[in-house]
Design an enzyme around this catalytic site. Structure first.
Site, PDB file in Angstrom:
ATOM      1  CB  ALA A  73      27.591  79.768 139.115  1.00  0.00           C
ATOM      2  CD  GLN A  75      30.290  80.311 131.421  1.00  0.00           C
ATOM      3  OE1 GLN A  75      31.432  79.851 131.440  1.00  0.00           O
ATOM      4  NE2 GLN A  75      29.476  80.143 130.389  1.00  0.00           N
ATOM      5  CB  SER A  76      30.498  75.892 137.752  1.00  0.00           C
ATOM      6  OG  SER A  76      31.316  75.113 138.588  1.00  0.00           O
ATOM      7  CG  ASN A  77      36.244  78.476 136.657  1.00  0.00           C
ATOM      8  OD1 ASN A  77      36.117  78.648 135.450  1.00  0.00           O
ATOM      9  ND2 ASN A  77      36.464  79.471 137.505  1.00  0.00           N
ATOM     10  CB  ALA A  79      30.513  72.427 136.606  1.00  0.00           C
TER      11      ALA A  79
END
Length: 334
Positions: A73, A75-77, A79
């Protein structure tokens, strides 16, 4: 079962702390609460994905990858931690970001994890909602390979059997801490989304005959789908480790009552959990994963599912940097 036979690159600050939460315990008037601080793994503000990346990035190195790809997503942690791991190991990183929330707030689009993705040197492209994001990522990886680049694709959340090894190892680590501190633990609670954290923990706990039930608080999928996903990954992870059959259907339990309107959209209970943890223990939760798990923990204590006299460990999956992307959700006044 020998985890040392699997390739691993050391990225995390381990072991992460295991700490009591006496003020939160007193405020809720229920069980004795402890917290496993996997928000303190150290890589780019920390989080649970770093444990998975120790095994995934080692495999990427072994395959001679020069660029790693992943998806998540906006705001992917995961990523963000993948971009940081790639930077640390001298690899390029390309990320596909999916709009799962419909938020157009400037902080959501450019702050928090997105800002750190940029700082770590990752390149990014965006996708709308409702796509098979792993398939989208693989298509991009194939294009890169056709150009002669050595690309390694990591599934969303780092959640495949190799990544789940990180949480098999975490289960071993926690059991050692429980033993060293003389803690008889009755329950472990954590967030569950892409399934790798819960699946790895279940395999580790069952393989050691720990006898401690694990509850995953879901952040996206309905309960039947979440439990199906976790069981499938736990089964594959156990097979990779050489202990097939160690996990049964009854071992996989998820509660998805605290998702609210959807993934990445804080509910009132999410915001309450953030406030309670911050004001009683000085601990920050993130709005997407750990705060929804925290909301579940709080509500289940209030409902009497976790009782006085029991000891419950909450595994914090990290992601607090995401708070800066959700300023619109908080009534903050100067």
């Amino acid at each position: 079962m020998n985890l040392a036979k699997f390739r691993r690159v050391r990225l995390a600050h381990l072991p992460t702390p295991l700490e009591p939460m006496p003020r939160l315990s007193a405020a809720l008037g229920g069980p004795e609460l402890w917290i496993k601080r996997d928000d303190c793994t150290g890589l780019s503000t920390g989080g649970n994905k770093t444990r998975k990346l120790e095994f995934l990035m080692a495999e990427a190195q072994h395959q001679g990858a020069e660029i790693v790809l992943t998806q998540g997503a906006t705001q992917s942690n995961h990523a963000r931690q993948t971009a940081a791991a790639a930077a640390r190991l001298g690899m390029a990183c390309h990320i596909l970001l999916e709009d799962r929330t419909g938020y157009n707030h400037e902080n959501y689009r450019f702050n928090g994890n997105v800002l750190l993705d940029h700082l770590h040197g990752a390149t990014m492209e965006h996708r709308g909602t409702g796509l098979d994001m792993n398939a989208e990522m693989e298509a991009v990886a194939q294009k890169l390979r056709a150009q002669g680049r050595k690309a390694y694709a990591i599934p969303g959340g780092g959640s495949n059997p190799v990544g789940a090894l990180g949480y098999v190892n975490c289960a071993f680590e926690m059991l050692g801490q429980f033993n060293d501190q003389g803690l008889a633990v009755d329950h472990i609670v954590t967030a569950t989304g892409s399934s790798g954290t819960q699946a790895g923990l279940i395999v580790g706990l069952k393989a050691t005959n720990a006898g401690i039930p694990l509850l995953g608080i879901g952040v996206r999928a309905p309960k039947p789908k979440q439990e199906e996903n976790v069981l499938a990954l736990a089964t594959r992870t156990a097979a990779l480790l050489g202990c097939p059959g160690v996990v049964g259907r009854a071992d996989v339990v998820a509660n998805t009552d605290y998702v609210g309107e959807g993934y990445g959209i804080p509910a009132a209970s999410t915001l309450e959990a953030i406030e309670i943890f911050a004001r009683t223990e000085g601990i920050l939760l993130d709005p997407v994963y750990s705060a929804k798990a925290g909301a579940g923990l709080i509500d289940l204590i209030r409902r009497g599912q976790f009782k006085r006299g029991e000891r419950v460990v909450f595994l914090h999956t990290g992601g607090q940097i995401g708070l800066t992307a959700y300023t619109h959700a908080f009534n903050v006044k100067s």
